[in-house]
Motif scaffolding. Structure first.
Motif, PDB file in Angstrom:
ATOM      1  N   TYR A   1     -15.469 -47.106  47.419  1.00  0.00           N
ATOM      2  CA  TYR A   1     -14.954 -48.340  46.827  1.00  0.00           C
ATOM      3  C   TYR A   1     -15.677 -49.568  47.391  1.00  0.00           C
ATOM      4  CZ  TYR A   1     -11.761 -52.186  45.824  1.00  0.00           C
ATOM      5  OH  TYR A   1     -11.228 -53.390  45.423  1.00  0.00           O
TER       6      TYR A   1
ATOM      7  N   SER B   1     -13.332 -47.381  38.631  1.00  0.00           N
ATOM      8  CA  SER B   1     -13.117 -45.961  38.918  1.00  0.00           C
ATOM      9  C   SER B   1     -12.992 -45.720  40.417  1.00  0.00           C
ATOM     10  CB  SER B   1     -14.275 -45.148  38.340  1.00  0.00           C
ATOM     11  OG  SER B   1     -14.156 -43.785  38.673  1.00  0.00           O
TER      12      SER B   1
ATOM     13  N   LEU C   1     -17.227 -50.949  35.612  1.00  0.00           N
ATOM     14  CA  LEU C   1     -16.544 -49.682  35.328  1.00  0.00           C
ATOM     15  C   LEU C   1     -16.577 -48.762  36.539  1.00  0.00           C
ATOM     16  CD1 LEU C   1     -17.819 -48.976  31.697  1.00  0.00           C
ATOM     17  CD2 LEU C   1     -15.527 -49.712  32.389  1.00  0.00           C
ATOM     18  N   GLN C   2     -17.736 -48.705  37.215  1.00  0.00           N
ATOM     19  CA  GLN C   2     -17.831 -47.880  38.416  1.00  0.00           C
ATOM     20  C   GLN C   2     -16.899 -48.398  39.509  1.00  0.00           C
ATOM     21  OE1 GLN C   2     -21.951 -47.906  39.484  1.00  0.00           O
ATOM     22  NE2 GLN C   2     -22.606 -46.706  37.701  1.00  0.00           N
TER      23      GLN C   2
ATOM     24  N   SER D   1      -9.584 -46.779  41.618  1.00  0.00           N
ATOM     25  CA  SER D   1      -8.531 -45.808  41.307  1.00  0.00           C
ATOM     26  C   SER D   1      -8.553 -44.641  42.280  1.00  0.00           C
ATOM     27  CB  SER D   1      -8.691 -45.308  39.871  1.00  0.00           C
ATOM     28  OG  SER D   1      -8.569 -46.369  38.945  1.00  0.00           O
ATOM     29  N   GLN D   2      -9.762 -44.133  42.578  1.00  0.00           N
ATOM     30  CA  GLN D   2      -9.896 -43.028  43.523  1.00  0.00           C
ATOM     31  C   GLN D   2      -9.420 -43.441  44.920  1.00  0.00           C
ATOM     32  OE1 GLN D   2     -10.742 -39.911  42.807  1.00  0.00           O
ATOM     33  NE2 GLN D   2     -11.039 -40.406  40.630  1.00  0.00           N
TER      34      GLN D   2
END
Length: 347
Positions: free
Chosen positions: A142, A99, A95-96, A102-103
């Motif tokens: 990322y 996220s 999940l991290q 996406s960032q």
């Protein structure tokens, strides 16, 4: 007249009674513990018992905290470099990572758009630079989350044998906590504890001999590789690691081994408790008990060494003589002694 004669008779009787009394003297008798000297072959070589260990041992742990969901190895299993050992639940990490992805995608598009607008003259270079900083930060985050995805699987760094597993499926472990111990294949050592009185002897030894308790008679050549700079706080001994030259398959991890220093093993003499020795004027002595009179006399002895609480006597005594082993510091020459009650009760 009668009174005078009576007084005279009483005086004479008193004098005679006083002359008839003898003064009784009591001699101090010291209770001691003793031992009868028996012939015994003593070895002047020092011998230390220890455990066979690998030259290199690795304590492995996860780089991040989590719950163990899979275990791929068993205790005593031989593993290869890069082989998976344990796996953590990676859902939170996934999940991290999503996220962070996406960032990163958003920051990349913002940076590209800022460059286009700058080319058309709609934004300043400051806006482009700010978008570039945000893009670099998102890219770093990322990459970090991507690396953490690989940290959920613990892998062996070198080939070896699994000697300890400190985590089971379902257990939550902290980041960095040792969960698997691997002993690297190859070189073998014996870990021993050395008293401070024998450290220099071990350090200066030209050669060492290693023997396995499970294989009596078979000997290996040893060499001191490492000596701890400080003592153990409990045992007050120095930890030493002795490398075994040309160790074979018969020397397995965890075996009991003895490390011997060179010396004269054929010396004949006696062994006595350390408490039997007292030192006066730099000359070690013992108290020898006369079997007929129960009196003691000091006897100089020649010592061959000390092993823990036992002293090795190379000369000065004969087999069959009785030596005081407790209470020696309270005695003097020709002292009358008797056995302590605790020793009498065992006879």
């Amino acid at each position: 007249m009668m009174k005078r004669n009576l007084a005279l008779l009483l005086a004479v009787a008193t004098a005679l009674a006083a002359c008839g009394k003898t003064e009784t003297r009591y001699e101090d008798v010291r209770p001691v513990r003793t031992v009868v000297v028996k012939p015994d072959g003593i070895a002047t070589t020092a011998s230390y018992s220890g455990e066979v260990r690998a030259r290199r041992e690795a304590q492995l742990g996860f780089r991040l905290a989590g719950q163990v969901v899979e275990r791929y190895v068993e205790l005593g299993q031989v593993v290869k470099a890069g082989q998976p050992l344990l796996r953590l639940d990676g859902r939170d990490v996934a999940l991290q990572q999503a996220s962070a992805k996406s960032q990163f995608d958003k920051a990349r598009m913002d940076y590209e758009r800022a460059q286009q607008l700058r080319g058309q003259g709609f934004v300043s270079q400051t806006n482009v630079d700010a978008a570039k900083v945000a893009f670099d930060a998102a890219r770093s985050q990322y990459n970090l989350s991507s690396n953490q995805g690989g940290y959920t699987v613990l892998k062996a760094e070198r080939a070896g044998v699994v000697t300890a597993i400190n985590a089971e499926v379902g257990q939550v472990v902290a980041a960095g906590a040792p969960v698997v111990k691997i002993a690297e294949q190859g070189e073998r050592e014996v870990v021993v504890s050395v008293p401070e009185s024998r450290v220099e002897e071990l350090r200066k030894a030209a050669s060492l001999t290693v023997e396995l308790w499970a294989l009596p008679g078979k000997r290996y050549v040893g060499k001191l590789r490492e000596l701890a700079p400080d003592t153990d706080p409990i045992t007050r001994t120095y930890a030493a690691r002795v490398s075994v030259v040309e160790a074979d398959e018969a020397m397995r991890l965890g075996m009991t081994a003895n490390v011997r220093l060179p010396g004269d093993e054929s010396l004949s003499g006696f062994t006595l408790p350390l408490t039997a020795i007292y030192d006066r004027d730099g000359q070690p002595k013992v108290w020898v008990v006369d079997g007929k009179t129960s009196r003691v006399s000091a006897r100089p002895v020649q010592l061959a060494g000390v092993r823990n609480d036992v002293v090795l006597v190379a000369g000065g005594l004969k087999a069959g003589e009785t030596v005081v082993t407790a209470g020696a510091h309270l005695l003097h020459a020709n002292q009358l002694v008797r056995l302590a009650e605790s020793q009498l009760s065992r006879k």
